[in-house]
Design a protein around this motif. Sequence first.
Motif, PDB file in Angstrom:
ATOM      1  N   THR A   2     -17.517   5.808  49.931  1.00 17.77           N
ATOM      2  CA  THR A   2     -17.567   4.381  49.620  1.00 17.77           C
ATOM      3  C   THR A   2     -16.140   3.845  49.530  1.00 17.77           C
ATOM      4  OG1 THR A   2     -19.601   4.693  48.348  1.00 17.77           O
ATOM      5  CG2 THR A   2     -18.383   2.631  48.020  1.00 17.77           C
ATOM      6  N   VAL A   3     -15.763   3.083  50.533  1.00 18.70           N
ATOM      7  CA  VAL A   3     -14.448   2.434  50.569  1.00 18.70           C
ATOM      8  C   VAL A   3     -14.673   0.951  50.326  1.00 18.70           C
ATOM      9  CG1 VAL A   3     -12.479   1.837  52.021  1.00 18.70           C
ATOM     10  CG2 VAL A   3     -13.479   4.140  52.144  1.00 18.70           C
ATOM     11  N   ASN A   4     -13.924   0.369  49.389  1.00 20.78           N
ATOM     12  CA  ASN A   4     -14.136  -1.043  49.079  1.00 20.78           C
ATOM     13  C   ASN A   4     -12.881  -1.870  49.356  1.00 20.78           C
ATOM     14  OD1 ASN A   4     -12.449  -0.921  46.687  1.00 20.78           O
ATOM     15  ND2 ASN A   4     -14.154   0.141  45.679  1.00 20.78           N
ATOM     16  N   LEU A   5     -13.059  -3.171  49.348  1.00 25.45           N
ATOM     17  CA  LEU A   5     -11.968  -4.076  49.674  1.00 25.45           C
ATOM     18  C   LEU A   5     -10.800  -4.024  48.682  1.00 25.45           C
ATOM     19  CD1 LEU A   5     -13.970  -7.189  50.930  1.00 25.45           C
ATOM     20  CD2 LEU A   5     -12.682  -5.561  52.307  1.00 25.45           C
ATOM     21  N   PRO A   6     -11.042  -3.938  47.365  1.00 27.65           N
ATOM     22  CA  PRO A   6      -9.898  -3.837  46.449  1.00 27.65           C
ATOM     23  C   PRO A   6      -9.016  -2.623  46.732  1.00 27.65           C
ATOM     24  CG  PRO A   6     -11.861  -4.467  45.236  1.00 27.65           C
ATOM     25  CD  PRO A   6     -12.310  -4.131  46.623  1.00 27.65           C
ATOM     26  N   GLN A   7      -9.652  -1.494  47.116  1.00 22.41           N
ATOM     27  CA  GLN A   7      -8.856  -0.318  47.466  1.00 22.41           C
ATOM     28  C   GLN A   7      -7.980  -0.597  48.686  1.00 22.41           C
ATOM     29  OE1 GLN A   7     -12.075   2.409  48.100  1.00 22.41           O
ATOM     30  NE2 GLN A   7     -12.003   3.255  46.022  1.00 22.41           N
ATOM     31  N   ARG A  43      -8.933   9.597  47.255  1.00 14.96           N
ATOM     32  CA  ARG A  43      -9.995  10.542  46.885  1.00 14.96           C
ATOM     33  C   ARG A  43     -11.210  10.361  47.797  1.00 14.96           C
ATOM     34  NH1 ARG A  43      -8.303   9.267  41.612  1.00 14.96           N
ATOM     35  NH2 ARG A  43     -10.001   7.757  41.352  1.00 14.96           N
ATOM     36  N   GLU A  44     -11.549   9.121  48.106  1.00 19.28           N
ATOM     37  CA  GLU A  44     -12.681   8.860  48.995  1.00 19.28           C
ATOM     38  C   GLU A  44     -12.442   9.455  50.382  1.00 19.28           C
ATOM     39  OE1 GLU A  44     -15.646   7.604  48.610  1.00 19.28           O
ATOM     40  OE2 GLU A  44     -15.413   7.169  46.477  1.00 19.28           O
ATOM     41  N   LEU A  45     -11.186   9.347  50.846  1.00 20.30           N
ATOM     42  CA  LEU A  45     -10.855   9.814  52.197  1.00 20.30           C
ATOM     43  C   LEU A  45     -10.428  11.284  52.216  1.00 20.30           C
ATOM     44  CD1 LEU A  45      -8.943   6.656  53.502  1.00 20.30           C
ATOM     45  CD2 LEU A  45     -11.346   7.256  53.816  1.00 20.30           C
ATOM     46  N   LYS A  46     -10.287  11.845  51.015  1.00 25.35           N
ATOM     47  CA  LYS A  46      -9.979  13.275  50.860  1.00 25.35           C
ATOM     48  C   LYS A  46      -8.640  13.673  51.492  1.00 25.35           C
ATOM     49  CE  LYS A  46     -14.792  14.790  50.456  1.00 25.35           C
ATOM     50  NZ  LYS A  46     -15.317  13.424  50.237  1.00 25.35           N
ATOM     51  N   ALA A  47      -7.676  12.766  51.428  1.00 20.53           N
ATOM     52  CA  ALA A  47      -6.339  13.072  51.953  1.00 20.53           C
ATOM     53  C   ALA A  47      -5.369  11.987  51.476  1.00 20.53           C
ATOM     54  CB  ALA A  47      -6.353  13.130  53.481  1.00 20.53           C
ATOM     55  N   PRO A  48      -4.087  12.323  51.327  1.00 27.72           N
ATOM     56  CA  PRO A  48      -3.109  11.316  50.920  1.00 27.72           C
ATOM     57  C   PRO A  48      -2.851  10.309  52.038  1.00 27.72           C
ATOM     58  CG  PRO A  48      -1.997  13.381  51.394  1.00 27.72           C
ATOM     59  CD  PRO A  48      -3.464  13.672  51.444  1.00 27.72           C
TER      60      PRO A  48
END
Length: 296
Positions: A2-7, A43-48
């Motif tokens: 779940t990726v959101n706009l604020p992120q 964290r959502e994308l599992k990579a820096p």
Amino acid sequence: MTVNLPQLRAFLAVVEAGGFSAAAVELGMSQSAVSHAVASLERELKAPLLVRATPVRTTALGEGILPHARTALSAARSVEEIAAEAAGTMTGTVRLACTPTVCQGLIPELLRHWNEARPQVTVRVFEGDSTEIAAWLADGVADAAIVIDPPPGHAIHLTEDRYRAVLPRDHPLADEPLVDIGDLEDDQFLISPNNCEARIRAIHSQAGLPFAPAHRVRDLATLISMVQAGVGVTVLSEVSRSLLPPDLVLLPLKPEMSRTLALTGPPAGPWHPAVRTLAESAAVCLTARRAGGTEC
């Protein structure tokens, strides 16, 4: 996932501002809130996505998602602003890209005009050359740009920007109503090697004259200072008038030549809803300026 706009908004702000503290100021948030938003995206994308250095820079993954983040945020802004336009409450920020001459000679006056006529729309200016501007429009860094001689149908016409002779006020031709380019052959001719050079070369060609500038000066302020010092004369567009000191004159030129200034949005995808509003307002401002010879 779940990726959101604020992120995405926090990630993009950090990249564009070059750091977390500057991004926090830009977003009106605390630095810890910005850090938390970016960390949750990672964290959502599992990579820096970022290398925490000074300035901050993107990792390979961060660079890869950057244009998609811009597209997502641009689309979200468009949805919000179209709704605001329909409700008669148009607000928002337009990121406007311009060339240095337009930025220096025209944008300050337009910003004053827009602040008075369209106070609900904020305009942020990005200065760059034509290649940079095209890239900024394509990848969403800029929402709009003032461009020169665009293809038909791809921009909103603002004004015709005519070329003028720039002479010291004590030049023998300074009091003439019109200067023939041939009458400047005895002067050293100065040129700034930018997008205007092709048109200035064409003016000489139309008059059957060789184009052989004595000096090529990249910086516009230096070029103006050299004319002011009596080193030579030059040709600039009308938009440069506000940049000239009192001891220089800007005179109509023969043969006559002009360039079109127009406001445009991204070549693909929706335009920011306020772009047309700003274009219409700018056209009114520039028409009044041209008719009265004064600021808008």
